[in-house]
Write a protein that holds these residues in place. Sequence first.
Motif, PDB file in Angstrom:
ATOM      1  N   GLY A   1       4.978   6.182   1.138  1.00  3.24           N
ATOM      2  CA  GLY A   1       6.074   5.322   0.743  1.00  3.24           C
ATOM      3  C   GLY A   1       6.716   4.701   1.962  1.00  3.24           C
ATOM      4  N   SER A   2       7.062   3.424   1.866  1.00  8.75           N
ATOM      5  CA  SER A   2       7.708   2.722   2.976  1.00  8.75           C
ATOM      6  C   SER A   2       8.670   1.698   2.403  1.00  8.75           C
ATOM      7  CB  SER A   2       6.667   2.031   3.866  1.00  8.75           C
ATOM      8  OG  SER A   2       5.955   1.037   3.140  1.00  8.75           O
ATOM      9  N   VAL A   3       9.449   1.086   3.294  1.00  6.67           N
ATOM     10  CA  VAL A   3      10.386   0.021   2.906  1.00  6.67           C
ATOM     11  C   VAL A   3      10.133  -1.171   3.811  1.00  6.67           C
ATOM     12  CG1 VAL A   3      12.821  -0.637   2.708  1.00  6.67           C
ATOM     13  CG2 VAL A   3      12.105   1.692   2.113  1.00  6.67           C
ATOM     14  N   ASP A   4      10.011  -2.369   3.218  1.00  9.48           N
ATOM     15  CA  ASP A   4       9.706  -3.545   4.036  1.00  9.48           C
ATOM     16  C   ASP A   4      10.969  -4.127   4.676  1.00  9.48           C
ATOM     17  OD1 ASP A   4      10.993  -5.235   2.162  1.00  9.48           O
ATOM     18  OD2 ASP A   4       9.112  -5.830   1.193  1.00  9.48           O
ATOM     19  N   ALA A   5      10.801  -5.192   5.435  1.00 11.56           N
ATOM     20  CA  ALA A   5      11.912  -5.777   6.189  1.00 11.56           C
ATOM     21  C   ALA A   5      12.994  -6.341   5.294  1.00 11.56           C
ATOM     22  CB  ALA A   5      11.383  -6.868   7.125  1.00 11.56           C
TER      23      ALA A   5
ATOM     24  N   LEU B   1       2.632  -1.807   3.849  1.00 11.42           N
ATOM     25  CA  LEU B   1       2.784  -0.661   4.734  1.00 11.42           C
ATOM     26  C   LEU B   1       2.377  -0.999   6.160  1.00 11.42           C
ATOM     27  CD1 LEU B   1       3.260   2.381   5.299  1.00 11.42           C
ATOM     28  CD2 LEU B   1       0.910   2.786   4.512  1.00 11.42           C
ATOM     29  N   GLY B   2       1.363  -1.856   6.320  1.00 10.95           N
ATOM     30  CA  GLY B   2       0.875  -2.190   7.652  1.00 10.95           C
ATOM     31  C   GLY B   2       1.959  -2.764   8.546  1.00 10.95           C
ATOM     32  N   LYS B   3       2.803  -3.624   7.996  1.00  9.51           N
ATOM     33  CA  LYS B   3       3.873  -4.228   8.777  1.00  9.51           C
ATOM     34  C   LYS B   3       5.039  -3.266   9.010  1.00  9.51           C
ATOM     35  CE  LYS B   3       2.935  -9.003   7.378  1.00  9.51           C
ATOM     36  NZ  LYS B   3       3.479 -10.228   6.734  1.00  9.51           N
TER      37      LYS B   3
ATOM     38  N   ALA C   1       7.643   5.159  -4.898  1.00 11.29           N
ATOM     39  CA  ALA C   1       8.357   5.275  -3.630  1.00 11.29           C
ATOM     40  C   ALA C   1       9.814   4.918  -3.848  1.00 11.29           C
ATOM     41  CB  ALA C   1       7.739   4.362  -2.578  1.00 11.29           C
ATOM     42  N   SER C   2      10.699   5.637  -3.167  1.00  9.20           N
ATOM     43  CA  SER C   2      12.137   5.375  -3.256  1.00  9.20           C
ATOM     44  C   SER C   2      12.754   5.692  -1.905  1.00  9.20           C
ATOM     45  CB  SER C   2      12.775   6.228  -4.362  1.00  9.20           C
ATOM     46  OG  SER C   2      12.543   7.613  -4.117  1.00  9.20           O
ATOM     47  N   SER C   3      13.992   5.238  -1.711  1.00  4.67           N
ATOM     48  CA  SER C   3      14.637   5.458  -0.418  1.00  4.67           C
ATOM     49  C   SER C   3      16.116   5.716  -0.598  1.00  4.67           C
ATOM     50  CB  SER C   3      14.435   4.249   0.510  1.00  4.67           C
ATOM     51  OG  SER C   3      15.129   3.122   0.016  1.00  4.67           O
TER      52      SER C   3
ATOM     53  N   VAL D   1      12.595   7.989   3.274  1.00  2.11           N
ATOM     54  CA  VAL D   1      11.777   7.504   2.172  1.00  2.11           C
ATOM     55  C   VAL D   1      11.035   8.670   1.532  1.00  2.11           C
ATOM     56  CG1 VAL D   1       9.941   5.892   1.520  1.00  2.11           C
ATOM     57  CG2 VAL D   1      11.508   5.306   3.370  1.00  2.11           C
ATOM     58  N   ASP D   2      10.876   8.591   0.216  1.00  2.52           N
ATOM     59  CA  ASP D   2      10.176   9.610  -0.540  1.00  2.52           C
ATOM     60  C   ASP D   2       9.099   8.934  -1.383  1.00  2.52           C
ATOM     61  OD1 ASP D   2      10.263  12.530  -1.719  1.00  2.52           O
ATOM     62  OD2 ASP D   2      10.176  11.192  -3.451  1.00  2.52           O
TER      63      ASP D   2
END
Length: 314
Positions: free
Chosen positions: A60-64, A100-102, A195-197, A209-210
């Motif tokens: 899980g991730s968070v973008d810009a 996720l890559g960024k 995914a959540s944050s 992040v989870d």
Amino acid sequence: MNDLPQDTPAKDPFHVGEQALQTRAGKRDRMREIGRRVIRPFMPDQHREFFGQLPFVVLGSVDADGWPWASIIAGQIGFLSSPDPKQLDVNAMPLVDDPLGKALSVGTPIGLLGIEMSTRRRNRMNARVTRTGTGGFSLGVDQSFGNCPKYIQTREIAYVRDPGAKGAHPATRSFEHLDHAAQSAIENADAFFVASSAQPAEDSIADGVDVSHRGGEAGFIRVDGDTLTIPDYVGNFFFNTLGNFLLTPKAGLIFPDFETGDVLMLTGTVDLLWEDDPRVRTLQNAERAWRFKLDHGLRIPDALPFRSRSTRDI
């Protein structure tokens, strides 16, 4: 064996959102003690060994722009390794079009879920990126803990190609509305990942992040246009996902099609439905529920290097 101290964290391992849900469920005192005992700032040896035998991991991730995403990275057995109890090395990279890559830069919070479909085992980690490179990255552990096997459908996995092979894959398509094919895939799904944050709380060590598994019988998700209604069944009362929603009402969902290898990635906003909401009563065995409203998404064809089918079909 590792030589890290086995004592429990001095602080409550749950943030204020998780605590609020535990209080509402009448489990707060119990979960405070359980959490201090089972949520660790390092991986026990059995978790380190477990990750090393997996064909894929969910992150899980968070973008810009603040949108959460759930992602899958696959590799040959052994692509995940742990040189010490505080570090997990991921020797593979996200798909080219995966957000996720960024997001992978040193210090970025990442949620991680290892799930072994054949045995229904799963272990979770909240972590931060400590190293990036052309062929992979490393994660430093913030929290490590196991989960029960509830609601996981047993599956056997077989590779159809080398996960590390480079080559063109069909074009990724972005969208802002669910078409008939996407709606049908979601309605027929028996599993997805979310995914959540949450923002860090001053009185808690938990933040970041989870990412979590959600499962049930095919049809357990209700689809109404671009809105999904998802039941929340009785679980371990950690409330990692719903606690995050209480603080940051956004979610990233990924629906893997284990038969075709396609993945559907969605991000959007969330509304919680409490136990006294009449809409919850229409969902069989649901304790509460949440409604997800799509903002935008991606369809990545043939994303998975393996195929899988339920052992019920074998």
